[in-house]
Write a protein that holds these residues in place. Structure first.
Motif, mmCIF file in Angstrom:
data_model
loop_
_atom_site.group_PDB
_atom_site.id
_atom_site.type_symbol
_atom_site.label_atom_id
_atom_site.label_comp_id
_atom_site.label_asym_id
_atom_site.label_seq_id
_atom_site.Cartn_x
_atom_site.Cartn_y
_atom_site.Cartn_z
ATOM 1 N N VAL A 177 0.842 -1.200 0.000
ATOM 2 C CA VAL A 177 0.000 0.000 0.000
ATOM 3 C C VAL A 177 0.876 1.249 0.000
ATOM 4 C CG1 VAL A 177 -1.806 1.304 1.186
ATOM 5 C CG2 VAL A 177 -1.877 -1.199 1.190
ATOM 6 N N LEU A 178 1.703 1.397 1.039
ATOM 7 C CA LEU A 178 2.535 2.601 1.128
ATOM 8 C C LEU A 178 3.593 2.656 0.019
ATOM 9 C CD1 LEU A 178 3.300 5.170 2.589
ATOM 10 C CD2 LEU A 178 4.723 3.808 4.149
ATOM 11 N N SER A 179 4.316 1.560 -0.195
ATOM 12 C CA SER A 179 5.368 1.549 -1.222
ATOM 13 C C SER A 179 4.817 1.819 -2.630
ATOM 14 C CB SER A 179 6.135 0.224 -1.190
ATOM 15 O OG SER A 179 6.850 0.089 0.020
ATOM 16 N N PRO A 180 3.707 1.181 -3.041
ATOM 17 C CA PRO A 180 3.153 1.509 -4.360
ATOM 18 C C PRO A 180 2.727 2.964 -4.496
ATOM 19 C CG PRO A 180 2.244 -0.563 -3.585
ATOM 20 C CD PRO A 180 3.007 0.029 -2.440
ATOM 21 N N LEU A 181 2.167 3.545 -3.425
ATOM 22 C CA LEU A 181 1.763 4.949 -3.488
ATOM 23 C C LEU A 181 2.978 5.860 -3.650
ATOM 24 C CD1 LEU A 181 -1.048 5.043 -0.766
ATOM 25 C CD2 LEU A 181 -1.330 5.171 -3.247
ATOM 26 N N ILE A 182 4.081 5.529 -2.946
ATOM 27 C CA ILE A 182 5.318 6.302 -3.101
ATOM 28 C C ILE A 182 5.854 6.150 -4.528
ATOM 29 C CG2 ILE A 182 7.726 6.490 -2.378
ATOM 30 C CD1 ILE A 182 6.818 5.636 0.434
ATOM 31 N N ALA A 183 5.830 4.915 -5.039
ATOM 32 C CA ALA A 183 6.311 4.670 -6.395
ATOM 33 C C ALA A 183 5.472 5.436 -7.415
ATOM 34 C CB ALA A 183 6.273 3.169 -6.706
ATOM 35 N N TYR A 184 4.160 5.443 -7.209
ATOM 36 C CA TYR A 184 3.267 6.163 -8.121
ATOM 37 C C TYR A 184 3.569 7.660 -8.084
ATOM 38 C CZ TYR A 184 -1.018 7.784 -10.360
ATOM 39 O OH TYR A 184 -1.915 8.392 -11.205
#
Length: 320
Positions: A80-87
């Motif tokens: 959740v957090l890592s994908p949002l940062i990547a996005y």
């Protein structure tokens, strides 16, 4: 003979920061000669898992399951957090419609890597916790991966759930079950008995996995040259952020073993599955950040191992 095996194991861990990147380079340069051995990767993974699992008993695994909060937190940090940062990073650098953004996000939502177990074991983390998280996360991946991509990009991904489950059984579930059974039958004595032989062989299998995966990726690297100047530092930063998310996201526990385990869990992903998804279901441009991140995660795992050792030594010194 036992002392030779233990000495080899100690030397490997001491020089791992050179051995792992060296294996990647060798895999690239000799890809045409070793590619025929790539199908052996799942079996090499399985042996690494078995070697780790013989140090775990049923009571240790039950203790992990009695702490569901750690499992949930790890999955939130990873998927959740890592994908949002990547996005967010991808959107700022390339714009929302860039296939590179999809690739950065895809790396963060593929399941945790089984090779993480080896790094966790060498760095003083919890092997039972890591094994449990890999098994559960891999089992959920047919839902998490396509669901995550669809939610962020409204793009469907047709993953082969049957093949994924088959790989999960071969690489993780069966060797873990065998290892735990051997631990229970020997009343916990088996690891000390076989370590001088099993541990060095496990390290060699791990080197082979890194080398063979580099060889599998090598044919696709020609299409990366035009975008490497921007994508290499970005992918390097994203993988580093994933390690940091796990470490700092569990800092409030004030538990070194937990921080080591979760930081590796959030920083490393399933290499084989990442390659398959990137090459099979997306455009070559989308695959670029995935391939780069997969290559980067192993050298950064070595750096992370070194940093953790320094941090724990300084913490132990301060406490004494």
């Amino acid at each position: 003979m036992r002392s030779v095996g233990l000495a080899f194991n100690a030397k490997f861990e001491q020089w791992m920061f050179l051995i792992i990147p060296g294996s990647l380079v060798l895999g690239f340069f000799f890809s045409s000669h070793v590619q025929r051995f790539v199908p052996a990767v799942p079996y090499l993974f399985a042996y690494v898992t078995l070697t780790m699992a013989i140090g775990c008993g049923l009571e240790q695994l039950r203790a992990v399951l009695r702490r569901p909060g750690v499992l949930v937190l790890t999955f939130v940090l990873s998927h959740v957090l890592s994908p949002l940062i990547a996005y967010g990073i991808g959107w700022l650098c390339f714009g929302a419609d860039s296939p590179y953004v999809v690739g950065l996000v895809l790396f963060t939502i593929i399941p945790l890597g089984v090779s993480t177990v080896l790094w966790v074991g060498m760095s003083g983390g919890s092997i039972p916790l890591m094994l449990a998280m890999v098994v559960i996360d891999s089992a959920l991946s047919p839902i998490v991966v396509p669901g995550g991509v669809h939610l962020l990009f409204h793009q469907a991904v047709d993953t082969n759930a049957g093949a994924m489950i088959g790989d999960l059984l071969l690489i993780i579930v069966v060797p873990t079950a065998i290892g735990v059974t051997l631990y229970e039958l020997s009343k916990g004595r088996i690891q000390a008995i076989v370590k001088p032989f099993a541990a060095p062989l496990s390290k060699l299998c791990f080197v082979a996995v890194v080398l063979l995966n580099a060889a599998a990726i090598a044919p696709y690297t020609e299409q990366l040259s035009g975008d490497l100047l921007r994508l290499v530092p970005l992918s390097l930063a994203m993988v580093g952020i994933c390690y940091a998310v796990g470490y700092f996201g569990t800092m409030f526990y004030r538990n070194d073993e937990l921080q080591v385990t979760v930081s590796y869990a959030t920083g490393m992903r399933n290499i084989s599955l990442g390659i398959v998804l990137a090459m099979s279901y997306f455009s070559p441009l989308t695959a670029v950040p995935v391939v780069l991140s997969i290559l980067i995660q192993q050298p950064l795992a070595t750096v992370h191992h070194y940093i953790l050792r320094k941090l724990h030594k300084s913490t132990a010194g301060a406490e004494s």
